[in-house]
Design a protein around this motif. Structure first.
Motif, PDB file in Angstrom:
ATOM      1  N   TYR A  71       0.805  -1.311  -0.050  1.00 40.48           N
ATOM      2  CA  TYR A  71      -0.112   0.078  -0.160  1.00 40.48           C
ATOM      3  C   TYR A  71       0.716   1.189  -0.055  1.00 40.48           C
ATOM      4  CZ  TYR A  71      -3.430   3.267   1.130  1.00 40.48           C
ATOM      5  OH  TYR A  71      -4.293   4.430   1.301  1.00 40.48           O
ATOM      6  N   ALA A  72       1.991   1.247   0.667  1.00 40.53           N
ATOM      7  CA  ALA A  72       2.792   2.462   0.796  1.00 40.53           C
ATOM      8  C   ALA A  72       3.569   2.697  -0.563  1.00 40.53           C
ATOM      9  CB  ALA A  72       3.983   2.132   1.804  1.00 40.53           C
ATOM     10  N   GLU A  73       3.947   1.566  -1.157  1.00 34.79           N
ATOM     11  CA  GLU A  73       4.484   1.486  -2.468  1.00 34.79           C
ATOM     12  C   GLU A  73       3.410   2.276  -3.514  1.00 34.79           C
ATOM     13  OE1 GLU A  73       5.843  -2.326  -3.290  1.00 34.79           O
ATOM     14  OE2 GLU A  73       7.628  -2.042  -1.833  1.00 34.79           O
ATOM     15  N   LEU A  74       2.151   1.745  -3.325  1.00 33.41           N
ATOM     16  CA  LEU A  74       0.844   2.276  -4.311  1.00 33.41           C
ATOM     17  C   LEU A  74       0.816   3.709  -4.048  1.00 33.41           C
ATOM     18  CD1 LEU A  74      -1.544   1.922  -6.103  1.00 33.41           C
ATOM     19  CD2 LEU A  74      -2.662   1.338  -4.165  1.00 33.41           C
ATOM     20  N   CYS A  75       0.724   4.225  -3.018  1.00 32.85           N
ATOM     21  CA  CYS A  75       0.580   5.639  -2.769  1.00 32.85           C
ATOM     22  C   CYS A  75       1.652   6.204  -3.318  1.00 32.85           C
ATOM     23  CB  CYS A  75       0.389   5.632  -1.183  1.00 32.85           C
ATOM     24  SG  CYS A  75      -1.144   5.172  -0.428  1.00 32.85           S
ATOM     25  N   ASP A  76       3.042   5.732  -3.107  1.00 31.19           N
ATOM     26  CA  ASP A  76       4.184   6.440  -3.643  1.00 31.19           C
ATOM     27  C   ASP A  76       3.933   6.590  -5.172  1.00 31.19           C
ATOM     28  OD1 ASP A  76       6.736   7.839  -2.930  1.00 31.19           O
ATOM     29  OD2 ASP A  76       7.633   6.174  -3.875  1.00 31.19           O
ATOM     30  N   SER A  77       3.355   5.720  -5.943  1.00 37.25           N
ATOM     31  CA  SER A  77       3.470   5.507  -7.193  1.00 37.25           C
ATOM     32  C   SER A  77       2.463   6.561  -7.719  1.00 37.25           C
ATOM     33  CB  SER A  77       3.156   4.068  -7.755  1.00 37.25           C
ATOM     34  OG  SER A  77       1.657   3.697  -7.460  1.00 37.25           O
ATOM     35  N   LEU A  78       1.466   6.854  -6.894  1.00 37.83           N
ATOM     36  CA  LEU A  78       0.392   8.010  -7.548  1.00 37.83           C
ATOM     37  C   LEU A  78       0.985   9.423  -7.845  1.00 37.83           C
ATOM     38  CD1 LEU A  78      -2.283   6.627  -5.171  1.00 37.83           C
ATOM     39  CD2 LEU A  78      -2.133   5.872  -7.461  1.00 37.83           C
ATOM     40  N   PRO A  79       0.139  10.152  -8.389  1.00 39.94           N
ATOM     41  CA  PRO A  79       0.773  11.270  -8.807  1.00 39.94           C
ATOM     42  C   PRO A  79       1.109  12.561  -7.600  1.00 39.94           C
ATOM     43  CG  PRO A  79      -1.192  11.062 -10.187  1.00 39.94           C
ATOM     44  CD  PRO A  79      -0.875   9.632  -9.299  1.00 39.94           C
ATOM     45  N   GLY A  80       0.411  12.182  -6.393  1.00 43.86           N
ATOM     46  CA  GLY A  80       0.835  13.049  -5.369  1.00 43.86           C
ATOM     47  C   GLY A  80       1.734  12.572  -4.445  1.00 43.86           C
ATOM     48  N   ARG A  81       2.498  11.218  -4.831  1.00 49.31           N
ATOM     49  CA  ARG A  81       3.407  10.766  -4.179  1.00 49.31           C
ATOM     50  C   ARG A  81       3.272  10.870  -2.482  1.00 49.31           C
ATOM     51  NH1 ARG A  81       6.835   8.490  -7.399  1.00 49.31           N
ATOM     52  NH2 ARG A  81       8.522   8.691  -5.873  1.00 49.31           N
ATOM     53  N   LYS A  82       2.214  10.704  -1.978  1.00 47.05           N
ATOM     54  CA  LYS A  82       2.100  10.774  -0.504  1.00 47.05           C
ATOM     55  C   LYS A  82       1.141   9.446   0.022  1.00 47.05           C
ATOM     56  CE  LYS A  82      -2.233  13.410  -0.802  1.00 47.05           C
ATOM     57  NZ  LYS A  82      -2.899  14.713  -0.583  1.00 47.05           N
ATOM     58  N   PHE A  83       1.323   9.121   1.186  1.00 50.67           N
ATOM     59  CA  PHE A  83       0.575   8.160   1.626  1.00 50.67           C
ATOM     60  C   PHE A  83      -0.856   8.466   2.092  1.00 50.67           C
ATOM     61  CE2 PHE A  83      -0.967   5.517   5.148  1.00 50.67           C
ATOM     62  CZ  PHE A  83      -0.506   4.191   4.944  1.00 50.67           C
ATOM     63  N   ILE A  84      -1.840   7.990   1.616  1.00 52.69           N
ATOM     64  CA  ILE A  84      -3.299   8.347   1.656  1.00 52.69           C
ATOM     65  C   ILE A  84      -3.723   7.627   2.990  1.00 52.69           C
ATOM     66  CG2 ILE A  84      -5.607   8.454   0.637  1.00 52.69           C
ATOM     67  CD1 ILE A  84      -3.702   8.433  -1.864  1.00 52.69           C
ATOM     68  N   HIS A  85      -4.159   8.391   4.012  1.00 53.37           N
ATOM     69  CA  HIS A  85      -4.509   7.962   5.400  1.00 53.37           C
ATOM     70  C   HIS A  85      -5.784   7.569   5.190  1.00 53.37           C
ATOM     71  CE1 HIS A  85      -0.640   8.294   7.452  1.00 53.37           C
ATOM     72  NE2 HIS A  85      -0.558   9.518   6.790  1.00 53.37           N
ATOM     73  N   HIS A  86      -6.583   6.662   5.928  1.00 51.52           N
ATOM     74  CA  HIS A  86      -7.773   6.404   6.176  1.00 51.52           C
ATOM     75  C   HIS A  86      -8.213   6.693   7.408  1.00 51.52           C
ATOM     76  CE1 HIS A  86     -11.364   4.096   6.622  1.00 51.52           C
ATOM     77  NE2 HIS A  86     -11.402   3.720   5.348  1.00 51.52           N
ATOM     78  N   GLN A  87      -9.444   7.311   7.503  1.00 53.48           N
ATOM     79  CA  GLN A  87     -10.103   7.768   8.728  1.00 53.48           C
ATOM     80  C   GLN A  87     -11.715   7.472   8.641  1.00 53.48           C
ATOM     81  OE1 GLN A  87     -10.336  12.012   9.535  1.00 53.48           O
ATOM     82  NE2 GLN A  87     -11.114  11.774  11.588  1.00 53.48           N
TER      83      GLN A  87
END
Length: 158
Positions: A71-87
């Motif tokens: 999941y961290a790798e996925l988030c880093d591969s996205l355009p914003g290159r940031k971890f997307i937190h869940h709340q």
């Protein structure tokens, strides 16, 4: 932009999704996973926002998050290159802090973000975005009208 699951998720993650969400057909799970990936792609460019997904897609997201490294790798591969937190935030709690106008404005902002990247909503895909149902119920907008709003906003922004 066509979303291909294999472009974003490793085969073992897809296998885990199939195993842990086995109550869904492969076709349903594929659409839900694609819509989850679209959500993550949009969120990667936003600073925050209410999660306008149905529980089916949210469950896919939960399963992805549990695969922490992938999941961290996925988030880093996205355009914003940031971890997307869940709340976890129920809509009723979210709505209690905002006026109906604020809710409608935020939900309307998702339409051009989706349509400009992925094309118009189809009934098969719109059903996984809770804001589509909310705007249909609250404002009486049909799916064609939502797509027109998205297309106009995208043209204005271009």
């Amino acid at each position: 932009m066509v979303i291909k699951i294999e472009d974003y998720l490793q085969p073992q993650v897809v296998a885990t999704l199939r195993a842990n969400l086995s109550d869904r057909s492969d076709d349903e799970l594929a659409v839900q996973t694609e819509e989850c990936l679209k959500f993550l792609l949009i969120m990667s460019g936003r600073s925050r926002g209410f999660i306008p997904l149905t529980s089916e897609v949210d469950e896919v997201w939960h399963e992805l998050i549990l695969q922490t490294m992938e999941y961290a790798e996925l988030c880093d591969s996205l355009p914003g290159r940031k971890f997307i937190h869940h709340q976890s935030l129920a809509f009723t709690d979210y709505a209690a802090e905002r006026s109906e106008g604020e809710i409608v404005d935020e939900f309307l902002s998702w339409i051009p973000a989706y349509v400009s990247r992925f094309g118009p909503f189809t009934p098969e895909r719109a059903k996984y975005w809770s804001f589509c149902a909310y705007l249909t119920d609250s404002l009486g907008l049909g799916l064609q009208q939502l797509n027109e709003i998205g297309a106009r906003a995208a043209e204005t922004a271009a």
